[in-house]
Design a protein around this motif. Structure first.
Motif, mmCIF file in Angstrom:
data_model
loop_
_atom_site.group_PDB
_atom_site.id
_atom_site.type_symbol
_atom_site.label_atom_id
_atom_site.label_comp_id
_atom_site.label_asym_id
_atom_site.label_seq_id
_atom_site.Cartn_x
_atom_site.Cartn_y
_atom_site.Cartn_z
ATOM 1 N N GLN A 1 9.093 60.784 78.119
ATOM 2 C CA GLN A 1 7.676 60.446 78.355
ATOM 3 C C GLN A 1 7.404 60.375 79.853
ATOM 4 N N ALA A 2 7.970 61.324 80.590
ATOM 5 C CA ALA A 2 7.839 61.280 82.055
ATOM 6 C C ALA A 2 6.416 61.638 82.465
ATOM 7 N N ASP A 3 5.529 60.634 82.473
ATOM 8 C CA ASP A 3 4.138 60.934 82.801
ATOM 9 C C ASP A 3 3.791 60.598 84.243
ATOM 10 N N CYS A 4 4.784 60.193 85.033
ATOM 11 C CA CYS A 4 4.561 60.057 86.482
ATOM 12 C C CYS A 4 5.870 60.424 87.183
ATOM 13 N N PRO A 5 5.793 60.790 88.484
ATOM 14 C CA PRO A 5 7.012 61.205 89.193
ATOM 15 C C PRO A 5 8.072 60.098 89.180
ATOM 16 N N MET A 6 9.311 60.536 89.131
ATOM 17 C CA MET A 6 10.393 59.571 88.926
ATOM 18 C C MET A 6 11.598 59.884 89.824
ATOM 19 N N PHE B 1 17.553 47.597 77.592
ATOM 20 C CA PHE B 1 16.600 46.645 77.019
ATOM 21 C C PHE B 1 16.520 46.820 75.500
ATOM 22 N N SER B 2 16.016 45.779 74.839
ATOM 23 C CA SER B 2 15.778 45.861 73.385
ATOM 24 C C SER B 2 14.613 46.836 73.146
ATOM 25 N N ALA B 3 14.384 47.170 71.862
ATOM 26 C CA ALA B 3 13.283 48.092 71.544
ATOM 27 C C ALA B 3 11.961 47.533 72.064
ATOM 28 N N GLU B 4 11.787 46.232 71.907
ATOM 29 C CA GLU B 4 10.543 45.615 72.376
ATOM 30 C C GLU B 4 10.452 45.687 73.915
ATOM 31 N N GLY B 5 11.623 45.465 74.551
ATOM 32 C CA GLY B 5 11.680 45.539 76.014
ATOM 33 C C GLY B 5 11.311 46.937 76.497
ATOM 34 N N ILE B 6 11.833 47.939 75.803
ATOM 35 C CA ILE B 6 11.550 49.321 76.225
ATOM 36 C C ILE B 6 10.049 49.617 76.074
ATOM 37 N N LYS B 7 9.451 49.085 75.005
ATOM 38 C CA LYS B 7 8.011 49.299 74.792
ATOM 39 C C LYS B 7 7.215 48.706 75.972
ATOM 40 N N ARG B 8 7.594 47.499 76.372
ATOM 41 C CA ARG B 8 6.884 46.850 77.490
ATOM 42 C C ARG B 8 7.098 47.615 78.806
ATOM 43 N N MET B 9 8.313 48.151 78.934
ATOM 44 C CA MET B 9 8.625 48.935 80.149
ATOM 45 C C MET B 9 7.676 50.145 80.233
ATOM 46 N N HIS B 10 7.466 50.803 79.073
ATOM 47 C CA HIS B 10 6.579 51.977 79.065
ATOM 48 C C HIS B 10 5.139 51.583 79.357
ATOM 49 N N GLU B 11 4.740 50.412 78.857
ATOM 50 C CA GLU B 11 3.377 49.952 79.151
ATOM 51 C C GLU B 11 3.212 49.771 80.667
ATOM 52 N N GLN B 12 4.237 49.174 81.259
ATOM 53 C CA GLN B 12 4.191 48.952 82.704
ATOM 54 C C GLN B 12 4.194 50.281 83.442
ATOM 55 N N LYS B 13 4.977 51.210 82.919
ATOM 56 C CA LYS B 13 5.059 52.538 83.573
ATOM 57 C C LYS B 13 3.687 53.224 83.571
ATOM 58 N N SER B 14 2.961 53.054 82.484
ATOM 59 C CA SER B 14 1.662 53.740 82.395
ATOM 60 C C SER B 14 0.679 53.213 83.448
ATOM 61 N N LEU C 1 1.766 48.040 95.610
ATOM 62 C CA LEU C 1 2.173 47.081 94.582
ATOM 63 C C LEU C 1 3.518 47.516 93.981
ATOM 64 N N ILE C 2 4.450 46.579 93.887
ATOM 65 C CA ILE C 2 5.745 46.930 93.288
ATOM 66 C C ILE C 2 6.024 46.005 92.120
ATOM 67 N N ASN C 3 6.381 46.613 91.011
ATOM 68 C CA ASN C 3 6.729 45.869 89.818
ATOM 69 C C ASN C 3 8.184 46.182 89.503
ATOM 70 N N ILE C 4 8.945 45.139 89.215
ATOM 71 C CA ILE C 4 10.353 45.400 88.911
ATOM 72 C C ILE C 4 10.651 44.970 87.482
ATOM 73 N N ALA C 5 11.114 45.951 86.677
ATOM 74 C CA ALA C 5 11.440 45.687 85.273
ATOM 75 C C ALA C 5 12.901 45.272 85.205
#
Ligand SMILES: NC(=O)C1=CN([C@@H]2O[C@H](COP(=O)(O)OP(=O)(O)OC[C@H]3O[C@@H](n4cnc5c(N)ncnc54)[C@H](O)[C@@H]3O)[C@@H](O)[C@H]2O)[C@@H](O)CC1
Ligand SMILES: [K+]
Length: 527
Positions: free
Chosen positions: A355-360, A315-328, A282-286
């Motif tokens: 917040q590097a909680d997965c390999p990047m 991204f805006s602050a809200e955008g960054i928050k959503r990006m982190h949700e997706q990252k998790s 599965l690939i998600n693109i932010a």
């Protein structure tokens, strides 16, 4: 296959001599036989009628002098050019010099005179092979004076050249050209290849490279410490993650790609395509909201996460928050392709690293943002792979591009250790280095791949393999091999000049198909 420094190779030779009772002249004899066998084939193939052997004072010259005997015994006319007086020869080289004389061979001193070389040029009507036994792994300084002039003459002469162990003038530990180097047609290296045989720019001078068995004890070669390795097709097949029959898309991981901005949507598309064709479930693109329609239309197989835009990129602050949700919800992240230079991206990157909680995988503009901010890499919670080309590496380290390229292996290893990340130093013979001191020198790829977009595809492949659960160092090394091989497959079909990043993407299925069916690839040691 292991890659050794000159010192590591010498250690193996010395141990074989001291502890395995192998006389050093025996090793030299085996080396010389390998040269004679390779040289004979070249003579036959090229229709040549003599061998000119150029010998320095060290053991490399000794190999040349010993080979002279073997060529002579094969009935091939031999001419020996000495660069130094016998008084300066090493013990075994002197022994082989005396043997050559006893065998009825003549030697001549290289006087560095034009008339001497002019006379040589017409020897055997100019139809001869040149054996380069001037300098080997003992090269310790810039080439100058008579050796420089002789190498210059060799390079101008139309004869094919067979280099003994390593082309003279290439530094065995770095691949650096020490002022000048012999541009060989073929190089026969002994025991195991040296860094200078496989690291560019040195690797370019080998011609075709082969590695000869000179009778060193196999267990010594197995135990020998090495500075780097080279992966074979078998290694790649072994390392690629299994694909169980009862798999579902979750089995093959979920990857988040944070990429693209106005003018650079192609970079994001190519990273995602590279990842898609490499087996991620599965690939998600932010992406920025305003660009979302582009990705919706071009990347049917990926999910897009449109995010509110920042003021100057990112991204805006809200955008960054959503990006982190997706990252998790992801097993791996690719960040950087096509970000552009907007300052807003630095907030995105800092957030990802803290917040590097997965390999990047960090590529392209993410690397430019790291310049002067390498402290962001401190205390990473998950592995990070950075993929700089020499220009980006120069900016990150503060070195010149020339200095990076003159010692690619050491530069990558030191950066990996110092920054605590895995480093993929791109360019011919890509170096993959880990923070704990491991390194791989990639053997696949070609100059046709030096095109915009090629790096984005690589970042996508690395991310894909990470998402499928591979360890960071292995994912990086295998991805580089596959990326390069896709470039080679594309070159076979359309030629190197016309290759684009899209051709590399399009060749990926064929590379994976061959790996899955264990279909043979032609291994090219010289890379
Ligand atoms: N027992 C062994 O150690 C074996 C060594 N072998 C050969 O030995 C080679 C290494 O031998 P050596 O350690 O004697 O080294 P080299 O044969 O490379 O030459 C070292 C000599 O060259 C001089 N030199 C260094 N840089 C120079 C420069 N820029 N210009 C001019 N002269 C320069 C040094 O002062 C020294 O006299 C290998 O590459 C391989 O060909 C093989 O015979 C196999 C066995
Ligand atoms: K040489």
């Amino acid at each position: 296959m292991k890659i050794l420094t000159s010192q590591q190779m010498k250690q193996v030779d010395d141990t074989a001599i001291r502890e395995y009772m192998m006389p050093s002249v025996l090793l030299m004899e085996r080396a010389a036989m390998a040269i004679a066998v390779a040289g004979k084939k070249m003579l036959t193939f090229e229709g040549l009628s003599g061998v000119l052997i150029c010998c320095g004072p060290g053991n490399n010259g000794g190999d040349g002098l010993a080979a002279a005997r073997h060529f002579h015994e094969m009935g091939i006319p031999v001419r020996i050019l000495l660069l130094a007086a016998p008084e300066t020869f090493t013990h075994d080289t002197l022994a082989n010099y005396h043997m050559a004389l006893k065998w009825g061979l003549e030697t001549e001193f290289y006087e560095d005179r034009k008339d001497q070389l002019e006379a040589l040029e017409n020897w055997q009507s100019g139809q001869f092979l040149i054996v380069d036994a001037i300098l080997g792994t003992g090269l310790s300084r810039q080439v100058s004076g008579r050796a420089y002039n002789l190498i210059q003459w060799i390079n101008r002469h139309p004869s094919p050249v067979l280099a003994v162990d390593i082309p003279s003038g290439i530094h065995g530990d770095t691949g650096k050209v020490m002022a000048i180097a012999v541009d060989a047609t073929k190089t026969v290296s002994f025991g195991l290849p040296k860094v200078g045989n496989v690291c560019f720019p040195g690797a370019e001078y080998n011609g075709s490279l082969s590695v000869a068995d000179i009778g060193l004890p196999p267990e010594l070669l197995i135990k020998a410490p090495c500075v780097a390795r080279r992966l074979s097709v078998a290694d790649i097949i072994d390392l690629l993650p299994d694909r169980p029959r009862n798999a579902h898309k979750g089995t093959f991981g979920s990857l988040l790609v944070i990429a693209g901005s106005t003018g650079y949507t192609g970079a994001a598309i190519m990273a995602v395509r590279g990842a898609l064709l490499s087996g991620t479930g599965l690939i998600n693109i932010a992406v920025k909201e305003s660009l979302n329609h582009i990705f919706e239309q071009t990347l049917w197989e990926a999910i897009t996460t449109p995010l509110k835009e920042g003021e100057d990129g990112g991204f805006s602050a809200e955008g960054i928050k959503r990006m982190h949700e997706q990252k998790s919800r992801s097993q791996a992240v690719v960040a950087g392709p096509g970000w552009g230079s907007g300052k807003g991206w630095s907030e995105v990157l800092e957030g990802l690293l803290s917040q590097a909680d997965c390999p990047m995988v960090l590529d392209a503009d993410a690397l430019n943002l790291l310049v002067g901010r390498l402290h962001w890499l401190k205390e990473l919670k998950s592995p990070v792979i950075i993929t700089p080309h020499p220009g980006e590496m120069a900016r990150l380290t503060g070195m010149s591009i020339e200095a990076v390229n003159n010692n690619r292996l050491k530069t990558a290893l030191e950066a990996a250790k110092q920054w605590g990340v895995h480093v993929v130093l791109k360019g011919a013979g890509t170096i993959i280095a880990s923070p704990d001191g491991k390194a791989v020198i990639n053997s696949t790829g070609n100059e046709g791949m030096a095109k915009a977009g090629s790096g984005d595809v690589l970042a996508g492949i690395v991310g894909s393999l990470l998402a499928q659960g591979m360890q960071a160092f292995q994912a990086a090394a295998v991805a580089c091999w596959i990326h390069g091989k896709a470039g080679d497959v594309a070159a076979d079909v359309i030629g190197k000049r016309s290759i684009t990043a899209v051709d590399i993407i399009n060749a990926l299925p064929e590379v994976y198909r061959r790996l899955e069916t264990r279909e043979g690839f032609n291994e090219n040691h010289a890379g």
